[in-house]
Write an enzyme that holds these catalytic residues in place. Structure first.
Site, PDB file in Angstrom:
ATOM      1  N   ALA A 239       2.468   0.281 -10.448  1.00  0.00           N
ATOM      2  CA  ALA A 239       2.086  -0.591 -11.563  1.00  0.00           C
ATOM      3  C   ALA A 239       0.875   0.033 -12.249  1.00  0.00           C
ATOM      4  O   ALA A 239       0.293   1.006 -11.740  1.00  0.00           O
ATOM      5  CB  ALA A 239       1.719  -1.981 -11.046  1.00  0.00           C
ATOM      6  N   LYS A 240       0.494  -0.479 -13.392  1.00  0.00           N
ATOM      7  CA  LYS A 240      -0.741  -0.047 -14.061  1.00  0.00           C
ATOM      8  C   LYS A 240      -1.145  -1.121 -15.036  1.00  0.00           C
ATOM      9  O   LYS A 240      -0.305  -1.872 -15.527  1.00  0.00           O
ATOM     10  CB  LYS A 240      -0.499   1.268 -14.816  1.00  0.00           C
ATOM     11  CG  LYS A 240      -1.766   2.019 -15.135  1.00  0.00           C
ATOM     12  CD  LYS A 240      -2.220   2.842 -13.943  1.00  0.00           C
ATOM     13  CE  LYS A 240      -3.447   3.638 -14.207  1.00  0.00           C
ATOM     14  NZ  LYS A 240      -3.757   4.556 -13.092  1.00  0.00           N
TER      15      LYS A 240
END
Ligand code: NAD
Length: 415
Positions: free
Chosen positions: A105-106
């Site tokens: 994720a980011k």
């Protein structure tokens, strides 16, 4: 005019190159590349001068087939959905290459943190948590620091999350050691760059004291990498930060520069015991090893022909774009890809999460020992595959990363 390929394009191209060699069907590629969830939230605050500032916060959750999703939180003016999406996918392949039980994720906010007061920074962080707290958590998605964010911001993050869900330090990593953080997390990405550099250069039969090194970036990653390499007797001849580059042919006094940065709000501005060069010139120096450890997209078609270093360690995320990667490979340069080179950070974040869940504090020597083990195993697997399949280290790392995610996806069931 777009001067450089976006990091997003390169990540997709690297993926496809490996997927071609793996004979992955179009349907599976589409499945693996499509993010599971993307959110944008409003982050509005009242500034110190009474004005209302409205920003956009992003979180892209790319894949959770191997475990909860994991990835940093970036505060930088260039943040946009494309960049966050690309970096989220990169996290999926990265956690898979080092084989820790996470997905990718980011997140980020398009803001210049330097332009904010501490109060404004805290408000923005808390408002962002207000917007996404239901979508994250220790078993869902665990943020961490990245460019423009630090341990203090992670402490605010944890505190705000607790207001909704109760005490749970495993909801975020990269926290201060006094607040459930991990000793050694801060140095881990730079230290990992050092460990992997040592492994790679040993394979290439290069000796530390005969290796001249240039490092772009003297923040968290660059400064710790410089410290490790200097202590391992590499000759660090150039480093740079946002204030420019600093060069000394006989080798820089890295301990002195670390102290200088500490005393000058984190930058090298005003450091006199070196020749001042530009950041572009640093990249093109005649050195044995180049370590881009600041921004993405700094080595492109435009300057690839001028890059002289035969070995490049991608300490930053996506510093070399796909066209430049091809040009470097044609010249025989060896590139250690970001998904392996800077994976020490997420690996130590994993240890912090384990520590928080065990409610048992780890010591620094255990952290360093385990970090060395995980990175060494990953390096050996990537190196072996690149030799066996006669592919670049990047393609080998992607084949391993995509393979594990693909298998987990199929084993979990797709219907
Ligand atoms: P940071 O904010 O601590 O440091 C960034 C450094 O880059 C600073 O020294 C800054 O002065 C310098 N810089 C900024 N603009 C520059 C320019 N135009 N030219 C040269 N230098 C410039 O960030 P960081 O945490 O060290 O992250 C650096 C890179 O490493 C990023 O690409 C990040 O995504 C990646 N990364 C970081 C971690 C981590 O644990 N911090 C983990 C994995 C990957």
């Amino acid at each position: 005019m777009i001067l450089r390929m976006k990091a997003f394009d390169s990540t997709g191209l690297y993926f496809n190159r490996a997927a071609d060699l793996m004979d992955l069907s179009e349907n599976i590629r589409r499945l693996l590349l499509t993010p599971k969830r993307e959110v944008q939230v409003q982050v509005s605050i009242e500034r110190d001068n009474g004005e209302i500032a409205t920003l956009i916060g992003y979180r892209v959750q790319h894949d959770d087939s191997r475990g909860p999703m994991k990835g940093g939180l970036r505060f930088h003016p260039d943040v946009d959905l494309d960049e966050v999406r690309s970096l989220a996918a990169l996290m999926t392949w990265k956690t898979s290459v080092v084989n820790i039980p996470y997905g990718g994720a980011k997140g980020g906010i398009a803001v210049d943190p330097v332009s904010l007061s501490p109060r404004e920074l805290e408000l923005i962080t808390r408002k962002f948590v207000d917007g996404i707290h239901d979508l994250i958590g220790p078993d869902i998605d665990i943020p961490a620091p990245d460019m423009g964010t630090n341990d203090k911001i992670m402490a605010w993050f944890m505190n705000q999350y607790a207001k909704y869900h109760g005490f749970n330090p495993a909801c975020v990593t990269g926290k201060p050691v006094e607040m459930h953080g991990l000793p050694g997390r801060e140095e881990a990405t730079g230290r990992g760059v050092g460990i992997l550099t040592f492994k790679l250069l040993s394979r290439l039969a290069r000796k530390p004291n005969q290796t001249r090194v240039a490092i772009q970036g003297f923040g968290n990653v660059g400064s710790h990498a410089a410290k490790f390499l200097h202590e391992a007797e590499y000759r660090v001849v150039a480093v740079s930060d946002v204030t420019g580059g600093y060069y000394r042919a006989e080798g820089l006094d890295i301990p002195k520069m670390l102290r200088w940065a500490l005393d000058h709000r984190g930058t090298l501005a005003g450091y006199k015991e070196a020749e001042q060069i530009s950041n572009e010139a640093l990249l093109e120096l005649d050195v044995d090893l180049l370590v881009p450890a600041a921004l993405g997209g700094v080595i492109t078609k435009r300057n690839a022909a001028q890059i002289k270093a035969p070995v490049i360690i991608e300490a930053a995320n996506a510093p070399v774009d796909c066209e430049a990667d091809d040009a470097l490979a044609e010249r025989g340069a060896v590139v250690l890809p970001d998904i392996l080179a800077n994976s020490g950070g997420v690996t130590a974040s994993y240890f912090e999460w384990v520590q928080n869940r065990q409610r048992y504090q780890w010591g620094i020597s255990r952290v360093r020992q385990e970090l060395d083990r995980v990175l060494t195993d990953a390096f050996e697997q990537v190196w072996q595959l690149s030799v066996e399949r006669k592919v670049s280290l990047r393609t080998a790392a992607y084949i391993i990363g995509i393979g594990r995610v693909g298998r987990a996806t199929v084993l979990g069931g797709i219907i």
